[in-house]
Scaffold this active site. Structure first.
Site, PDB file in Angstrom:
ATOM      1  N   LYS A 136       6.391 -13.324   8.401  1.00  0.00           N
ATOM      2  CA  LYS A 136       6.267 -12.929   9.804  1.00  0.00           C
ATOM      3  C   LYS A 136       5.207 -11.863   9.972  1.00  0.00           C
ATOM      4  O   LYS A 136       4.415 -11.902  10.929  1.00  0.00           O
ATOM      5  CB  LYS A 136       7.616 -12.409  10.313  1.00  0.00           C
ATOM      6  CG  LYS A 136       7.617 -12.046  11.790  1.00  0.00           C
ATOM      7  CD  LYS A 136       9.032 -11.724  12.291  1.00  0.00           C
ATOM      8  CE  LYS A 136       9.028 -11.442  13.782  1.00  0.00           C
ATOM      9  NZ  LYS A 136      10.383 -11.198  14.315  1.00  0.00           N
ATOM     10  N   ASP A 177      13.744 -16.791  22.200  1.00  0.00           N
ATOM     11  CA  ASP A 177      12.709 -17.724  21.739  1.00  0.00           C
ATOM     12  C   ASP A 177      12.562 -18.917  22.681  1.00  0.00           C
ATOM     13  O   ASP A 177      11.510 -19.555  22.718  1.00  0.00           O
ATOM     14  CB  ASP A 177      13.049 -18.241  20.339  1.00  0.00           C
ATOM     15  CG  ASP A 177      12.996 -17.141  19.298  1.00  0.00           C
ATOM     16  OD1 ASP A 177      12.097 -16.284  19.388  1.00  0.00           O
ATOM     17  OD2 ASP A 177      13.861 -17.127  18.396  1.00  0.00           O
ATOM     18  N   LYS A 220       2.018 -12.633  12.407  1.00  0.00           N
ATOM     19  CA  LYS A 220       1.923 -11.869  13.649  1.00  0.00           C
ATOM     20  C   LYS A 220       0.903 -10.737  13.569  1.00  0.00           C
ATOM     21  O   LYS A 220       0.707 -10.016  14.542  1.00  0.00           O
ATOM     22  CB  LYS A 220       3.301 -11.286  14.006  1.00  0.00           C
ATOM     23  CG  LYS A 220       4.445 -12.306  13.997  1.00  0.00           C
ATOM     24  CD  LYS A 220       4.242 -13.423  15.006  1.00  0.00           C
ATOM     25  CE  LYS A 220       5.313 -14.498  14.907  1.00  0.00           C
ATOM     26  NZ  LYS A 220       6.617 -14.094  15.405  1.00  0.00           N
ATOM     27  N   ASN A 248      21.347 -12.644  23.906  1.00  0.00           N
ATOM     28  CA  ASN A 248      21.764 -12.424  22.520  1.00  0.00           C
ATOM     29  C   ASN A 248      22.529 -11.110  22.428  1.00  0.00           C
ATOM     30  O   ASN A 248      22.758 -10.438  23.423  1.00  0.00           O
ATOM     31  CB  ASN A 248      20.548 -12.440  21.578  1.00  0.00           C
ATOM     32  CG  ASN A 248      19.515 -11.411  21.968  1.00  0.00           C
ATOM     33  OD1 ASN A 248      19.755 -10.210  21.907  1.00  0.00           O
ATOM     34  ND2 ASN A 248      18.333 -11.884  22.387  1.00  0.00           N
ATOM     35  N   LYS A 299      24.475 -22.348  41.988  1.00  0.00           N
ATOM     36  CA  LYS A 299      25.358 -22.520  40.831  1.00  0.00           C
ATOM     37  C   LYS A 299      25.566 -23.994  40.507  1.00  0.00           C
ATOM     38  O   LYS A 299      25.899 -24.801  41.370  1.00  0.00           O
ATOM     39  CB  LYS A 299      26.709 -21.853  41.114  1.00  0.00           C
ATOM     40  CG  LYS A 299      27.703 -21.988  39.977  1.00  0.00           C
ATOM     41  CD  LYS A 299      29.051 -21.380  40.341  1.00  0.00           C
ATOM     42  CE  LYS A 299      30.071 -21.638  39.250  1.00  0.00           C
ATOM     43  NZ  LYS A 299      31.401 -21.098  39.597  1.00  0.00           N
ATOM     44  N   PHE A 336       9.910  -6.228  14.246  1.00  0.00           N
ATOM     45  CA  PHE A 336      11.243  -6.232  13.646  1.00  0.00           C
ATOM     46  C   PHE A 336      11.662  -7.669  13.395  1.00  0.00           C
ATOM     47  O   PHE A 336      11.312  -8.570  14.155  1.00  0.00           O
ATOM     48  CB  PHE A 336      12.253  -5.551  14.571  1.00  0.00           C
ATOM     49  CG  PHE A 336      12.340  -4.060  14.389  1.00  0.00           C
ATOM     50  CD1 PHE A 336      13.487  -3.474  13.885  1.00  0.00           C
ATOM     51  CD2 PHE A 336      11.261  -3.247  14.708  1.00  0.00           C
ATOM     52  CE1 PHE A 336      13.569  -2.103  13.704  1.00  0.00           C
ATOM     53  CE2 PHE A 336      11.332  -1.875  14.543  1.00  0.00           C
ATOM     54  CZ  PHE A 336      12.492  -1.297  14.032  1.00  0.00           C
TER      55      PHE A 336
END
Length: 409
Positions: free
Chosen positions: A343, A285, A347, A216, A295, A329
């Site tokens: 959240k 995730d 959590k 990301n 490859k 976060f």
């Protein structure tokens, strides 16, 4: 905030040097002890006598004009300064600073000082926009030099645009704000003393094959800013870093990881000895169910990747919590408050820092952020656009207040 502060005021050779008289006078009226260094060019625009009268201190121009045999003057000025303020700063002086030249009293003092340096540029609009000048200013900023951006308007040369020295009253307010922020940092310097803080930062990498992976846009800037602020507040800090796009901080023990599983194992290794856990890392995730040893070759038909969930590190820590202070976060694109509170409760976090990554200046890769901090009762503080370093200070100030009763006002 300026009472008793020793400020070395550097004045360089532009027409805006005339404003230095009002600036010097204003700083003295606020209680500052001002020591003026002028370049020879500056002395063509404003006299030494004027600045000496206003500052009530000798004015320095010539490096070799040593008046006190017990000291080397430019070293003495460099050592006594709480702040070195260059106003106005010409393109020439900015270039000297960027390239480490020391061919006069001011540039020699700048190389010798360990004090913070603040620069207020003033020049023609085209000079201000010239790539060389822009690069020099960026170089100074990267070294920690503070910039007071010039204003826009009619310039002495007749052009209209950006390049006019900021007004003395505004510069004085910036200096006051600097010392106020410094006092606040000093107040917090031991706010987390005796605490162990573990911070995760950056992006994880989930391999598909030896040359391809899923990741990301996280740069790691927010987590590294928090790690540095925790260190500056006296904590023992451990940084667990995935892929980051900025240099790792000095003086902080760092563990490098790649995948979500790597990060999970590294976090668990620190969990039992940690007082404060800050989970800023953008952990994948999902990961490929199959990782190829060689490859994958391109085929005519499409490719389908089967993904499986990775371990939810934050949730796992929340379930294991035994007195640790847990901070999560959340990067959101809509309904920030609703998603953040959901959240936080799922959590079992003590604080949840949320932002809307579609907001200008917030999110991945930027040097700034716009965040809201939540606890079980709802919104704690809504922070406007500010640097990630300042966000880190604000967040850890909230933590310190809750753990130790340290004032964060």
């Amino acid at each position: 905030m300026l009472q008793g502060k020793k400020i070395v005021l550097g004045i360089t050779g532009g027409i805006a040097a005339y404003k230095a008289a009002a600036l010097c006078s204003g700083l003295v009226k606020q209680g500052a002890d001002v020591h003026v260094i002028m370049t020879r060019s500056a002395s063509k625009f404003i006299t030494e006598l004027t600045l000496q009268t206003l500052s009530r201190n000798p004015v320095h121009i010539d490096t070799f004009d040593e008046r006190d045999p017990e000291v080397v003057t430019h070293i003495n000025l460099a050592d006594l300064a709480d702040l070195v303020l260059i106003a106005p700063a010409t393109a020439n002086t900015i270039a000297k600073m960027a390239h480490g030249l020391a061919d006069d009293m001011l540039s020699s003092t700048l190389l010798a000082t360990m004090a913070p340096i603040m620069v207020a540029p003033a020049m023609n609009v085209h000079m201000y926009q010239h790539p060389a000048v822009v690069q020099n200013m960026n170089t100074l900023v990267s070294r920690g030099v503070l910039m007071i951006e010039p204003g826009s308007g009619m310039l002495a040369c007749g052009y209209v645009g950006k390049g006019r020295l900021e007004e003395p009253e505004t510069i004085i307010r910036v200096v006051q704000d600097f010392f106020q922020a410094q006092a606040h940092r000093n107040q917090l310097s031991q706010a987390l003393a005796g605490k162990k803080v573990t911070v995760t930062a950056g992006a994880t990498v989930e391999r598909i094959d030896p040359v391809r992976f899923i990741t990301n846009d996280s740069s790691g800037k927010m987590g590294i800013a928090i790690a540095k602020s925790a260190r500056d507040m006296g904590a023992s800090v451990r940084l667990i870093a995935g892929t980051v796009q900025v240099p790792l901080p000095e003086g902080i023990e760092t563990v490098r990881v790649q995948s979500a599983q790597d990060m999970y194992e590294a976090v668990l290794g620190e969990w039992n000895s940690t007082d404060i856990m800050v989970q800023t890392a953008a952990v994948a995730d999902y990961r490929p169910r199959t990782v190829y040893d060689t490859k994958m070759k391109k085929k005519d038909e499409g490719l389908t990747l089967e993904l499986e969930k990775t371990v939810d590190i934050l949730e796992s820590l929340g379930q294991r919590k035994q007195g640790q202070f847990l901070i999560g976060f959340a990067a959101e694109t809509n309904d920030v408050a609703e998603h953040a509170m959901g959240k936080l409760k799922r959590k079992n976090c003590d604080l949840l820092v949320a932002n809307d990554v579609t907001t200008v200046g917030a999110g991945f890769g930027t040097d700034t952020n716009v965040v809201q901090i939540y606890d079980a009762d709802g919104l704690v503080v809504d922070l406007p656009l500010m640097s990630k370093d300042d966000v880190a200070i604000q967040l850890l100030s909230v933590v310190a207040k809750r753990l130790n009763g340290v004032s964060t006002s």
